[in-house]
Design an enzyme around this catalytic site. Structure first.
Site, short mmCIF file in Angstrom:
data_model
loop_
_atom_site.label_atom_id
_atom_site.label_comp_id
_atom_site.label_asym_id
_atom_site.label_seq_id
_atom_site.Cartn_x
_atom_site.Cartn_y
_atom_site.Cartn_z
CE1 TYR A 1 -3.32 -2.70 0.11
CE2 TYR A 1 -3.65 -2.33 2.45
CZ TYR A 1 -3.98 -3.00 1.29
OH TYR A 1 -4.96 -3.95 1.31
P1 FDA Z 1 3.20 -3.11 -10.47
O1 FDA Z 1 3.42 -3.74 -11.78
O2 FDA Z 1 2.80 -1.69 -10.44
O3 FDA Z 1 4.47 -3.36 -9.56
C1 FDA Z 1 4.57 -2.89 -8.23
C2 FDA Z 1 6.05 -2.73 -7.84
O4 FDA Z 1 6.74 -3.95 -8.02
C3 FDA Z 1 6.78 -1.72 -8.71
O5 FDA Z 1 7.82 -1.12 -7.96
C4 FDA Z 1 7.37 -2.58 -9.79
O6 FDA Z 1 8.49 -1.98 -10.42
C5 FDA Z 1 7.75 -3.83 -9.03
N1 FDA Z 1 7.71 -5.05 -9.83
C6 FDA Z 1 6.68 -5.53 -10.57
N2 FDA Z 1 7.00 -6.68 -11.14
C7 FDA Z 1 8.27 -6.96 -10.77
C8 FDA Z 1 9.16 -8.03 -11.05
N3 FDA Z 1 8.80 -9.03 -11.83
N4 FDA Z 1 10.41 -7.99 -10.52
C9 FDA Z 1 10.79 -6.96 -9.72
N5 FDA Z 1 9.99 -5.93 -9.41
C10 FDA Z 1 8.73 -5.92 -9.93
N6 FDA Z 1 -2.43 -5.98 -1.94
C11 FDA Z 1 -2.66 -7.02 -1.09
O7 FDA Z 1 -1.75 -7.44 -0.38
N7 FDA Z 1 -3.90 -7.61 -1.06
C12 FDA Z 1 -4.91 -7.21 -1.87
O8 FDA Z 1 -6.01 -7.77 -1.80
C13 FDA Z 1 -4.68 -6.12 -2.75
N8 FDA Z 1 -5.67 -5.67 -3.59
C14 FDA Z 1 -5.42 -4.62 -4.45
C15 FDA Z 1 -6.42 -4.18 -5.32
C16 FDA Z 1 -6.17 -3.12 -6.17
C17 FDA Z 1 -7.28 -2.64 -7.09
C18 FDA Z 1 -4.92 -2.48 -6.17
C19 FDA Z 1 -4.65 -1.29 -7.08
C20 FDA Z 1 -3.91 -2.95 -5.35
C21 FDA Z 1 -4.15 -4.01 -4.47
N9 FDA Z 1 -3.15 -4.48 -3.61
C22 FDA Z 1 -3.41 -5.52 -2.76
C23 FDA Z 1 -1.82 -3.87 -3.62
C24 FDA Z 1 -0.88 -4.69 -4.52
O9 FDA Z 1 -0.48 -5.85 -3.83
C25 FDA Z 1 0.37 -3.86 -4.87
O10 FDA Z 1 0.01 -2.67 -5.49
C26 FDA Z 1 1.31 -4.68 -5.76
O11 FDA Z 1 2.60 -4.15 -5.70
C27 FDA Z 1 0.81 -4.71 -7.17
O12 FDA Z 1 1.55 -5.55 -7.97
P2 FDA Z 1 1.53 -5.33 -9.56
O13 FDA Z 1 2.51 -6.28 -10.11
O14 FDA Z 1 0.15 -5.34 -10.07
O15 FDA Z 1 2.04 -3.83 -9.66
#
Ligand code: FDA
Length: 540
Positions: A474
Site C-alpha cells: 500500500y
Molecule cells: P506493479 O506492476 O505496479 O508493480 C509494483 C512494484 O513492483 C513496482 O515497484 C514494480 O516496479 C515492481 N515489480 C513488478 N514486477 C516486478 C518483477 N517481476 N520484478 C521486480 N519488481 C517488480 N495488496 C494485497 O496485499 N492484497 C490485496 O487484496 C490487494 N488488492 C489490491 C487491489 C487493487 C485494485 C490495487 C490497485 C492494489 C491491491 N493491492 C493488494 C496492492 C498490490 O499488492 C500492490 O500494489 C502490488 O505491488 C501490485 O503488484 P503489480 O505487479 O500489479 O504492480
C-alpha cells in the site's frame, strides 16, 4: 558481432545521478543493442513514434492520478516474451545507462512501475504469463507478468482441493504483489503469498539469471517482501499451494449506525484476531444514504462484515455464536461454495458466472485514488471510531473507505524476520484508508488527498507508533522517499524503510549493497546501496 554488455559495466560505475539527463538520448543505442543480433528480437519495442505506444503504456495503469498530460512518459516500452529477452533488456539498459522500471500488472499505488522523473524504459512483463501447476507436488511455477486471477484460475482448473493465499483483486500482478508480501482472505490460516514462495528465478543487475540455489538465501529472503524493482527483476516464482476443503463459506452483513455499527466494530477489534484460523472477517466502512421514517434522505455509516470461513456453515455458526454473537449471523446469511467461487464473490463478480472473468487484466472501473496504511495494536475506543465517522460526512468522502483486516492466526506464528515483511504478532488488524474520485484536475486531486492526509493525522493516537508502521504494497510516498533523481541515501531511506520493514531494514540494505552496489534497480522507495551512498557523499 557477438552481443556482450559486460565491458560497459565499469563505465556505468562512474556515472553519477547528474549524468541522468545526458543519458536521455541513449535510447536509440539501447534499441539498437536490443535488436543487434543474428536473431530477431521478437518482442515488441515501442517508442512515442509508434501508434500503439500510448495504448500499451496506459493499458496497465491502475490509478488515473498517474495518467495525466503532466505524467512523465517512458522513452521506450519493451514487452519481452522470454527470459533471455528480459536478460538482454537488462544488459542493454546497463550498457546504455538507461533507467528501468519493471511492470507486472501496474497496481503500484504511487505508479512507480510506470512513472519516473529520470528518463526511463518500462519493461512490461505482460507477455510472461505461463503458469505450471503441479498437483502432485502441490506447487506451481508462475511467471511474473501473471495476475493473481490467472493464478487462481489455473489452480482451480487442475484441482478442487488446492488454493493459494494471495490478494482479493484478480487483476493484481504477481510481480509486485509477491515482492511486497501479498495478503488475502486466507492469511489467518496460511500467511501471505510471500510466506509460501519456495523458489524464484530472477535477472540480477549484472544480467545473470539466478534461481534460489544460485542467488543464495540472503537474496532469496530479500525478494520475498522487500519490495519490487530493488534487488533484481523477478522472472517467475515457485509457490507452495495450500489445502482447501471442497466447500468454503462466505457471508457479508451490513450494519449502519442505526443498527449498532459502532459497538459492533468496537467488539470486532477485540475478537477478530483471536478467531479460529479458518475464520476471516474483515470490515469495509463507508458512508451510505439512508431514509428515515419520514422518508427523508440522510447520511449514515455502513460497516460491512465480509467473511470467508474455510469450512462449512455447520462448523461456522457455533464459532460465531461463541465468539461474536452480537453480529447475529444466521444460517440464511451464509453461502457455501467452492474456493474459486469465493474468489469470484470477493472480487464482486456474479458467483455463478463464467470463471473467465478472472483472466481479465482490466478492472471494471479505473479511478483516481490515494490510499494510506496503518496497523493497530490496541482497540480504538468508541469515541475514536466516532471521530472517523465524522470524516465520512465531509464532501470529499463520497467515495471513501476504511478497510479493517484482521491479523492473528498464522500471522502471529511467523517470525517478524522470517521474510522482510515484519508485521506479525501483536497486530490486531491492519487499516487501509482509501479515497476515490472521478473528476480530472489538480484542484480536485488536491482536495481528496488533503482529506485523506487529515484523516491519517487524526488516526495517529490510535495506531502503531515508533514507527508508525506501513505496508509496502500500500505504497505511500507521503511517508518519505528517495531523491527523485536517482540518488538514494541510507538516512533518507531509513525514514520510510523502518515503517515498512522495521528491524529488517538494515538486513535489506546489506543485501542490496551486496547484489546491486551501483543501485541499478532503483525507484523512489527502493532500498539503498551503501556503496552508492558513500560514493555520492564523496561527490557532494
Ligand atoms: P506493479 O506492476 O505496479 O508493480 C509494483 C512494484 O513492483 C513496482 O515497484 C514494480 O516496479 C515492481 N515489480 C513488478 N514486477 C516486478 C518483477 N517481476 N520484478 C521486480 N519488481 C517488480 N495488496 C494485497 O496485499 N492484497 C490485496 O487484496 C490487494 N488488492 C489490491 C487491489 C487493487 C485494485 C490495487 C490497485 C492494489 C491491491 N493491492 C493488494 C496492492 C498490490 O499488492 C500492490 O500494489 C502490488 O505491488 C501490485 O503488484 P503489480 O505487479 O500489479 O504492480
Amino acid at each position: 558481432m557477438k552481443f556482450s554488455c559486460f565491458s560497459y559495466v565499469l563505465l556505468l560505475l562512474v556515472l553519477s545521478s547528474s549524468s541522468w539527463s545526458a543519458l536521455a538520448d541513449n535510447h536509440q543505442e539501447f534499441i539498437q543493442c536490443l535488436t543487434h543480433s543474428n536473431q530477431t528480437y521478437s518482442s515488441s519495442i515501442y517508442t512515442p513514434n509508434n501508434s500503439s505506444f500510448s495504448s500499451i503504456r496506459q493499458f496497465s495503469i491502475q490509478n488515473l492520478r498517474f495518467n495525466t498530460i503532466k505524467t512523465p512518459k517512458p522513452l521506450v516500452i519493451v514487452t519481452p516474451v522470454s527470459e533471455s529477452e528480459v536478460q538482454r533488456v537488462i544488459l542493454c539498459a546497463r550498457k546504455n545507462g538507461m533507467h528501468v522500471r519493471v511492470r507486472s500488472a501496474g497496481h503500484d499505488y504511487e505508479g512507480l512501475s510506470y512513472v519516473s522523473e529520470v528518463p526511463f524504459v518500462i519493461v512490461d512483463l505482460i507477455n510472461l504469463r505461463t503458469i505450471n501447476v503441479d498437483v502432485n507436488d502441490k506447487s506451481a511455477w508462475v511467471e511474473a507478468g501473471s495476475t493473481i486471477g490467472e493464478l487462481y484460475y489455473r489452480i482451480a482448473e487442475k484441482s478442487k482441493t488446492l488454493g493459494f493465499p494471495a490478494g482479493v483483486c484478480p487483476t493484481v500482478g504477481v510481480g509486485g504483489h509477491f515482492s511486497g508480501g501479498g495478503y488475502g482472505t486466507m492469511m489467518r490460516k496460511y500467511g501471505l503469498a510471500a510466506d509460501n514462495i519456495v523458489d524464484a528465478r530472477l535477472v540480477d543487475a549484472n544480467g545473470r539469471i539466478l534461481d534460489r540455489a544460485s542467488m543464495g538465501e540472503d537474496l532469496f529472503w530479500a525478494i520475498r517482501g522487500g519490495g519490487g524493482n530493488t534487488f533484481g527483476l523477478v522472472l517467475s516464482w515457485k509457490i507452495k499451494l495450500v489445502d482447501i476443503p471442497k466447500e468454503v463459506t462466505v457471508f457479508s452483513l451490513h450494519k449502519t449506525l442505526e443498527q449498532n455499527a459502532t459497538k459492533l466494530v468496537h467488539k470486532w477489534q477485540n475478537v477478530a484476531s483471536r478467531f479460529h484460523k479458518d475464520l476471516f472477517i474483515r470490515i469495509i466502512i463507508n458512508r451510505l444514504k439512508s431514509s428515515d421514517q419520514g422518508g427523508n434522505n440522510k447520511l449514515t455509516i455502513s460497516a460491512s462484515f465480509n467473511s470467508l470461513f474455510i469450512g462449512g456453515i455447520d462448523r461456522l455458526l457455533p464459532i460465531m455464536q461463541e465468539n461474536f454473537p452480537e453480529l447475529g449471523l444466521r444460517k440464511e446469511d451464509c453461502i457455501e461454495m467452492s474456493w474459486i467461487r469465493s474468489i469470484m464473490y470477493f472480487a464482486g463478480f456474479p458467483i455463478h458466472g463464467s470463471l473467465d472473468v478472472l483472466l481479465s487484466r482490466v478492472q471494471p472501473k479505473t479511478r483516481y485514488f490515494k490510499a494510506k496504511p496503518d496497523y493497530v495494536y490496541q482497540p480504538i475506543p468508541e469515541g475514536g471510531l466516532e471521530g472517523i465517522w465524522r470524516f465520512f460526512f465531509e464532501d470529499e468522502a463520497k467515495s471513501s473507505y476504511v478497510i479493517l483486516t484482521p491479523y492473528g492466526g498464522r500471522m502471529d506464528e511467523i517470525s517478524p524476520s522470517a521474510i522482510p515483511f515484519p508485521h506479525r504478532a501483536g497486530n490486531l488488524y491492519k487499516i487501509q484508508h482509501l479515497v476515490y474520485w472521478d473528476e480530472e484536475g489538480e484542484e480536485v486531486a488536491e482536495r481528496h488527498i488533503s482529506w485523506i492526509r487529515r484523516l491519517y493525522s487524526y488516526m495517529a493516537p490510535f495506531v502503531s507508533k515508533f514507527p508508525r508502521a506501513a505496508y509496502i504494497n500500500y505504497r505511500d510516498i507521503d511517508i518519505g522517499m528517495n531523491n527523485k533523481k536517482g540518488y538514494t541515501s541510507y538516512m533518507q531511506a531509513k525514514v520510510w524503510g523502518i515503517k515498512y520493514f522495521k528491524n529488517n531494514f538494515d538486513g535489506l540494505v546489506h543485501v542490496k549493497t551486496k547484489v546491486d552496489p551501483t543501485n541499478f534497480f532503483w525507484n523512489e522507495q527502493s532500498i539503498p546501496s551503501l556503496t552508492r551512498d558513500k560514493k555520492n557523499k564523496g561527490e557532494q
